[in-house]
Design a protein around this motif. Structure first.
Motif, short mmCIF file in Angstrom:
data_model
loop_
_atom_site.label_atom_id
_atom_site.label_comp_id
_atom_site.label_asym_id
_atom_site.label_seq_id
_atom_site.Cartn_x
_atom_site.Cartn_y
_atom_site.Cartn_z
N ARG A 23 78.32 92.73 -38.73
CA ARG A 23 77.00 92.26 -38.32
C ARG A 23 76.07 93.46 -38.31
NH1 ARG A 23 80.70 90.09 -34.96
NH2 ARG A 23 80.31 91.80 -33.54
N PHE A 24 74.82 93.23 -38.71
CA PHE A 24 73.85 94.31 -38.76
C PHE A 24 73.47 94.77 -37.35
CE2 PHE A 24 73.34 92.39 -42.92
CZ PHE A 24 73.24 93.50 -43.73
N THR A 25 73.55 96.07 -37.12
CA THR A 25 73.07 96.65 -35.87
C THR A 25 71.79 97.43 -36.10
OG1 THR A 25 74.44 98.63 -36.14
CG2 THR A 25 75.39 96.78 -34.90
N TYR A 26 71.51 97.75 -37.35
CA TYR A 26 70.26 98.43 -37.73
C TYR A 26 69.96 98.03 -39.17
CZ TYR A 26 67.04 101.92 -39.46
OH TYR A 26 65.96 102.53 -40.04
N VAL A 27 68.70 97.77 -39.45
CA VAL A 27 68.24 97.50 -40.81
C VAL A 27 66.98 98.31 -41.03
CG1 VAL A 27 67.41 95.77 -42.44
CG2 VAL A 27 69.22 95.18 -40.82
N GLY A 28 67.00 99.18 -42.03
CA GLY A 28 65.83 99.99 -42.34
C GLY A 28 64.70 99.15 -42.93
N PRO A 29 63.48 99.67 -42.83
CA PRO A 29 62.32 98.90 -43.29
C PRO A 29 62.36 98.54 -44.78
CG PRO A 29 61.64 101.00 -42.28
CD PRO A 29 63.13 100.93 -42.23
N ARG A 30 62.88 99.41 -45.61
CA ARG A 30 62.90 99.12 -47.05
C ARG A 30 63.84 97.96 -47.37
NH1 ARG A 30 62.74 103.06 -52.21
NH2 ARG A 30 63.08 101.44 -53.71
N LEU A 31 65.02 97.96 -46.77
CA LEU A 31 65.94 96.84 -47.00
C LEU A 31 65.33 95.55 -46.47
CD1 LEU A 31 68.60 95.66 -47.93
CD2 LEU A 31 69.61 96.41 -45.76
N ALA A 32 64.71 95.60 -45.32
CA ALA A 32 64.08 94.40 -44.76
C ALA A 32 63.00 93.87 -45.70
CB ALA A 32 63.49 94.72 -43.38
N ARG A 33 62.21 94.76 -46.27
CA ARG A 33 61.18 94.32 -47.23
C ARG A 33 61.81 93.66 -48.44
NH1 ARG A 33 58.73 99.11 -46.00
NH2 ARG A 33 59.47 100.12 -47.87
N LEU A 34 62.88 94.24 -48.97
CA LEU A 34 63.57 93.65 -50.13
C LEU A 34 64.10 92.26 -49.80
CD1 LEU A 34 65.53 96.71 -51.52
CD2 LEU A 34 63.69 95.48 -52.67
N LEU A 35 64.46 92.05 -48.56
CA LEU A 35 65.01 90.76 -48.13
C LEU A 35 63.93 89.83 -47.58
CD1 LEU A 35 68.24 92.09 -46.42
CD2 LEU A 35 68.07 90.92 -48.62
N ARG A 36 62.69 90.29 -47.61
CA ARG A 36 61.55 89.52 -47.08
C ARG A 36 61.78 89.09 -45.64
NH1 ARG A 36 59.65 85.68 -52.11
NH2 ARG A 36 59.05 87.39 -53.44
N ALA A 37 62.14 90.07 -44.83
CA ALA A 37 62.41 89.80 -43.43
C ALA A 37 61.97 90.99 -42.59
CB ALA A 37 63.90 89.54 -43.22
N GLN A 38 61.80 90.77 -41.32
CA GLN A 38 61.54 91.85 -40.38
C GLN A 38 62.89 92.46 -39.99
OE1 GLN A 38 58.52 93.03 -39.32
NE2 GLN A 38 57.77 91.65 -40.92
N PRO A 39 62.96 93.78 -39.85
CA PRO A 39 64.24 94.40 -39.48
C PRO A 39 64.87 93.75 -38.25
CG PRO A 39 62.67 96.10 -40.09
CD PRO A 39 61.91 94.80 -40.05
N ALA A 40 64.09 93.50 -37.23
CA ALA A 40 64.64 92.94 -35.99
C ALA A 40 65.25 91.55 -36.20
CB ALA A 40 63.55 92.88 -34.92
N SER A 41 64.74 90.80 -37.17
CA SER A 41 65.28 89.45 -37.40
C SER A 41 66.65 89.51 -38.08
CB SER A 41 64.32 88.62 -38.23
OG SER A 41 64.29 89.06 -39.58
N LEU A 42 66.98 90.63 -38.69
CA LEU A 42 68.27 90.78 -39.36
C LEU A 42 69.35 91.34 -38.44
CD1 LEU A 42 66.87 92.17 -42.71
CD2 LEU A 42 67.81 89.88 -42.33
N VAL A 43 68.93 92.06 -37.40
CA VAL A 43 69.89 92.65 -36.47
C VAL A 43 70.65 91.52 -35.78
CG1 VAL A 43 70.13 93.99 -34.34
CG2 VAL A 43 68.61 94.78 -36.16
N GLY A 44 71.97 91.65 -35.76
CA GLY A 44 72.83 90.64 -35.17
C GLY A 44 73.33 89.62 -36.18
N GLN A 45 72.70 89.56 -37.36
CA GLN A 45 73.12 88.64 -38.41
C GLN A 45 74.32 89.24 -39.14
OE1 GLN A 45 71.77 85.60 -39.02
NE2 GLN A 45 70.39 85.95 -37.29
N SER A 46 75.19 88.38 -39.62
CA SER A 46 76.37 88.86 -40.35
C SER A 46 75.99 89.19 -41.80
CB SER A 46 77.47 87.80 -40.35
OG SER A 46 77.10 86.70 -41.15
N LEU A 47 76.80 90.03 -42.39
CA LEU A 47 76.64 90.36 -43.81
C LEU A 47 76.72 89.08 -44.64
CD1 LEU A 47 76.42 92.80 -45.77
CD2 LEU A 47 78.89 92.72 -45.94
N ALA A 48 77.63 88.18 -44.27
CA ALA A 48 77.78 86.92 -45.00
C ALA A 48 76.54 86.05 -44.88
CB ALA A 48 79.01 86.16 -44.49
N HIS A 49 75.91 86.05 -43.71
CA HIS A 49 74.71 85.24 -43.51
C HIS A 49 73.55 85.78 -44.35
CE1 HIS A 49 71.86 82.64 -41.42
NE2 HIS A 49 71.07 83.70 -41.37
#
Length: 95
Positions: A23-49
């Motif tokens: 599960r993501f505990t940190y997501v950098g801004p560039r990866l979040a942009r590539l995924l069209r998401a805010q970093p905080a919205s990805l934290v806690g999400q699983s790699l599979a999700h």
């Protein structure tokens, strides 16, 4: 399932940190942009999700090796906001 943490999921110089449950505990801004998401919205999400169950299952062995202390490098094609892109992924155990 896993013990330890993974650090350094690298996608076109994008950084993320994963816990032992992949599960993501940190997501950098560039990866979040590539995924069209805010970093905080990805934290806690699983790699599979975030990247899909198929990808997570395909690279489970690499994750286990990395958690055991072996740096692992592989190439993978990801769907991003900029289309499908090949990336070199590095998994390494973090502290």
């Amino acid at each position: 399932m896993f013990s330890g943490r993974l650090s350094g999921l690298v996608l076109t110089q994008s950084i993320a940190r994963l816990d032992s449950g992949l599960r993501f505990t940190y997501v950098g801004p560039r990866l979040a942009r590539l995924l069209r998401a805010q970093p905080a919205s990805l934290v806690g999400q699983s790699l599979a999700h975030v990247f899909g169950r198929s990808l997570a299952k395909r690279h489970r062995d690499e994750a286990v090796r990395a958690l055991a202390g072996e740096p692992v490098v592989f190439e993978e094609r990801f769907r991003t906001s900029q289309g499908r892109r090949w990336a070199q992924v590095t998994l390494a155990a973090g502290t």
